[in-house]
Design a protein around this motif. Structure first.
Motif, PDB file in Angstrom:
ATOM      1  N   LEU A  79       0.828  -1.211   0.000  1.00 29.90           N
ATOM      2  CA  LEU A  79       0.000   0.000   0.000  1.00 29.90           C
ATOM      3  C   LEU A  79       0.872   1.274   0.000  1.00 29.90           C
ATOM      4  O   LEU A  79       0.852   2.071   0.926  1.00 29.90           O
ATOM      5  N   LEU A  80       1.615   1.432  -1.091  1.00 35.31           N
ATOM      6  CA  LEU A  80       2.577   2.519  -1.201  1.00 35.31           C
ATOM      7  C   LEU A  80       2.224   3.484  -2.328  1.00 35.31           C
ATOM      8  O   LEU A  80       1.449   3.161  -3.219  1.00 35.31           O
ATOM      9  N   VAL A  81       2.837   4.651  -2.288  1.00 36.34           N
ATOM     10  CA  VAL A  81       2.947   5.503  -3.476  1.00 36.34           C
ATOM     11  C   VAL A  81       4.180   5.015  -4.216  1.00 36.34           C
ATOM     12  O   VAL A  81       5.305   5.141  -3.742  1.00 36.34           O
ATOM     13  N   ASN A  82       3.977   4.414  -5.384  1.00 35.20           N
ATOM     14  CA  ASN A  82       5.081   3.754  -6.086  1.00 35.20           C
ATOM     15  C   ASN A  82       5.972   4.711  -6.865  1.00 35.20           C
ATOM     16  O   ASN A  82       7.158   4.441  -7.064  1.00 35.20           O
ATOM     17  N   SER A  83       5.419   5.828  -7.317  1.00 35.12           N
ATOM     18  CA  SER A  83       6.173   6.766  -8.136  1.00 35.12           C
ATOM     19  C   SER A  83       7.123   7.606  -7.275  1.00 35.12           C
ATOM     20  O   SER A  83       6.690   8.322  -6.358  1.00 35.12           O
ATOM     21  N   ALA A  84       8.414   7.543  -7.578  1.00 35.73           N
ATOM     22  CA  ALA A  84       9.391   8.361  -6.859  1.00 35.73           C
ATOM     23  C   ALA A  84       9.127   9.847  -7.076  1.00 35.73           C
ATOM     24  O   ALA A  84       9.298  10.662  -6.166  1.00 35.73           O
ATOM     25  N   ALA A  85       8.689  10.211  -8.287  1.00 31.96           N
ATOM     26  CA  ALA A  85       8.394  11.617  -8.584  1.00 31.96           C
ATOM     27  C   ALA A  85       7.246  12.118  -7.717  1.00 31.96           C
ATOM     28  O   ALA A  85       7.286  13.255  -7.221  1.00 31.96           O
ATOM     29  N   ARG A  86       6.245  11.299  -7.530  1.00 30.56           N
ATOM     30  CA  ARG A  86       5.117  11.711  -6.686  1.00 30.56           C
ATOM     31  C   ARG A  86       5.517  11.806  -5.222  1.00 30.56           C
ATOM     32  O   ARG A  86       5.050  12.692  -4.501  1.00 30.56           O
ATOM     33  N   ARG A  87       6.387  10.916  -4.778  1.00 32.18           N
ATOM     34  CA  ARG A  87       6.882  11.016  -3.398  1.00 32.18           C
ATOM     35  C   ARG A  87       7.689  12.293  -3.232  1.00 32.18           C
ATOM     36  O   ARG A  87       7.583  12.993  -2.215  1.00 32.18           O
ATOM     37  N   ASP A  88       8.491  12.639  -4.237  1.00 30.48           N
ATOM     38  CA  ASP A  88       9.269  13.876  -4.184  1.00 30.48           C
ATOM     39  C   ASP A  88       8.350  15.101  -4.152  1.00 30.48           C
ATOM     40  O   ASP A  88       8.618  16.074  -3.428  1.00 30.48           O
ATOM     41  N   GLU A  89       7.270  15.048  -4.913  1.00 30.61           N
ATOM     42  CA  GLU A  89       6.310  16.159  -4.919  1.00 30.61           C
ATOM     43  C   GLU A  89       5.664  16.332  -3.551  1.00 30.61           C
ATOM     44  O   GLU A  89       5.447  17.465  -3.091  1.00 30.61           O
ATOM     45  N   ARG A  90       5.352  15.223  -2.895  1.00 31.26           N
ATOM     46  CA  ARG A  90       4.789  15.317  -1.549  1.00 31.26           C
ATOM     47  C   ARG A  90       5.787  15.979  -0.586  1.00 31.26           C
ATOM     48  O   ARG A  90       5.421  16.866   0.189  1.00 31.26           O
ATOM     49  N   GLU A  91       7.030  15.537  -0.657  1.00 28.03           N
ATOM     50  CA  GLU A  91       8.037  16.119   0.237  1.00 28.03           C
ATOM     51  C   GLU A  91       8.271  17.591  -0.059  1.00 28.03           C
ATOM     52  O   GLU A  91       8.521  18.381   0.861  1.00 28.03           O
ATOM     53  N   ALA A  92       8.173  17.981  -1.328  1.00 24.86           N
ATOM     54  CA  ALA A  92       8.331  19.389  -1.689  1.00 24.86           C
ATOM     55  C   ALA A  92       7.213  20.241  -1.088  1.00 24.86           C
ATOM     56  O   ALA A  92       7.391  21.448  -0.881  1.00 24.86           O
ATOM     57  N   ARG A  93       6.072  19.626  -0.805  1.00 23.74           N
ATOM     58  CA  ARG A  93       4.944  20.330  -0.183  1.00 23.74           C
ATOM     59  C   ARG A  93       4.974  20.218   1.337  1.00 23.74           C
ATOM     60  O   ARG A  93       4.026  20.600   2.013  1.00 23.74           O
ATOM     61  N   GLY A  94       6.073  19.669   1.871  1.00 33.49           N
ATOM     62  CA  GLY A  94       6.219  19.560   3.315  1.00 33.49           C
ATOM     63  C   GLY A  94       5.514  18.365   3.913  1.00 33.49           C
ATOM     64  O   GLY A  94       5.297  18.321   5.133  1.00 33.49           O
ATOM     65  N   LEU A  95       5.166  17.385   3.076  1.00 34.27           N
ATOM     66  CA  LEU A  95       4.481  16.184   3.537  1.00 34.27           C
ATOM     67  C   LEU A  95       5.458  15.005   3.593  1.00 34.27           C
ATOM     68  O   LEU A  95       6.481  15.015   2.914  1.00 34.27           O
ATOM     69  N   PRO A  96       5.144  13.980   4.367  1.00 36.69           N
ATOM     70  CA  PRO A  96       5.967  12.768   4.317  1.00 36.69           C
ATOM     71  C   PRO A  96       5.821  12.121   2.942  1.00 36.69           C
ATOM     72  O   PRO A  96       4.813  12.313   2.252  1.00 36.69           O
ATOM     73  N   PRO A  97       6.792  11.337   2.502  1.00 39.07           N
ATOM     74  CA  PRO A  97       6.718  10.747   1.163  1.00 39.07           C
ATOM     75  C   PRO A  97       5.539   9.802   0.979  1.00 39.07           C
ATOM     76  O   PRO A  97       5.033   9.642  -0.137  1.00 39.07           O
ATOM     77  N   TYR A  98       5.093   9.178   2.064  1.00 35.71           N
ATOM     78  CA  TYR A  98       3.967   8.248   1.998  1.00 35.71           C
ATOM     79  C   TYR A  98       2.832   8.741   2.896  1.00 35.71           C
ATOM     80  O   TYR A  98       3.085   9.239   4.001  1.00 35.71           O
ATOM     81  N   PRO A  99       1.587   8.566   2.470  1.00 37.47           N
ATOM     82  CA  PRO A  99       0.462   8.870   3.359  1.00 37.47           C
ATOM     83  C   PRO A  99       0.453   7.931   4.571  1.00 37.47           C
ATOM     84  O   PRO A  99       1.044   6.846   4.541  1.00 37.47           O
ATOM     85  N   LEU A 100      -0.219   8.358   5.618  1.00 39.16           N
ATOM     86  CA  LEU A 100      -0.472   7.489   6.761  1.00 39.16           C
ATOM     87  C   LEU A 100      -1.242   6.255   6.287  1.00 39.16           C
ATOM     88  O   LEU A 100      -2.207   6.371   5.522  1.00 39.16           O
TER      89      LEU A 100
END
Length: 226
Positions: free
Chosen positions: A62-83
């Motif tokens: 149950l992951l966000v598989n795309s590294a680019a999307r994880r990077d986008e989350r971190e750029a918005r100050g969020l953890p790379p994966y949702p709770l």
């Protein structure tokens, strides 16, 4: 007052409404393009919820598989994966499930009497929160809101989707339909029998219909019934 999260139910089914078959292997209903769409929805969510039965049966990460999307989350100050959230009545969850060992923070909701055993068995793999004598999904949403969850993606299974829908707690449904039948009455379905508030007198709004390869995606807005 705590603001509850926006609740999005996400499901892929066969034409006849099944979410899996009865074979030992997980039935793949979506195509690659639709799996990528689901990955985007996960990346846009603050938390992803899955029921304990589905967790045991499918053993997902149950992951966000795309590294680019994880990077986008971190750029918005969020953890790379949702709770990552699961719900269990029995507390019968093995610590070897992949769910606990991949991604970011995890959270279990359960009846109060299951809390001590789960905390002892799973230790620091997850947070455990009691919801009283029975599982109260309204209380769960209140607690998630208090934890800062604004958007909750619910990925099943059928019992979980049924509980959200019969309680009128879903804000949006993403229904992806695969172009084949399962036809096995023993296989799990999108929802179980229940007293649904969305009958002929209270039709849902079809907000979007589009094809994704050989998949049809229907996006429904159930509407406010409270």
């Amino acid at each position: 007052m705590t603001t509850r999260p926006y609740v999005l139910l996400s499901v892929a089914t066969s034409i006849d409404g099944y979410i899996d078959d009865t074979s030992p292997e997980r039935l793949l209903l979506s195509n690659e393009a639709d799996f990528d769409r689901v990955d985007q929805v996960r990346a846009e969510s603050d938390a992803i919820l899955i029921g304990a039965t589905t967790l045991r049966r499918d053993n997902p990460r149950l992951l966000v598989n795309s590294a680019a999307r994880r990077d986008e989350r971190e750029a918005r100050g969020l953890p790379p994966y949702p709770l990552k959230v699961t719900v269990t009545r029995s507390g019968a969850l093995d610590r070897d499930l992949r769910f606990w060992h991949h991604g970011g923070d995890k959270l279990i909701y359960c009846p109060d009497d299951a809390v001590p055993e789960l905390r002892e068995r799973l230790g620091d793999l997850t947070d455990v929160a009691g919801l009283g004598e029975v599982l109260d999904f309204s209380a769960m949403l209140d607690d998630l809101g208090a934890r800062g969850v604004k958007r909750l993606m619910v990925e099943g299974g059928g019992t979980i989707h049924t509980q959200f829908l019969t309680a009128g707690l879903a804000d949006e449904i993403h229904l992806a339909i695969a172009p084949f039948f399962v036809g096995d009455p023993a296989a799990p379905r999108f929802v179980n029998p229940g007293d649904f508030p969305y009958g002929p007198e209270n039709r849902m709004t079809l907000a979007e219909a589009r094809t994704i390869g050989d998949i049809v995606l229907l996006r429904y807005l159930p509407g406010d019934i409270h």
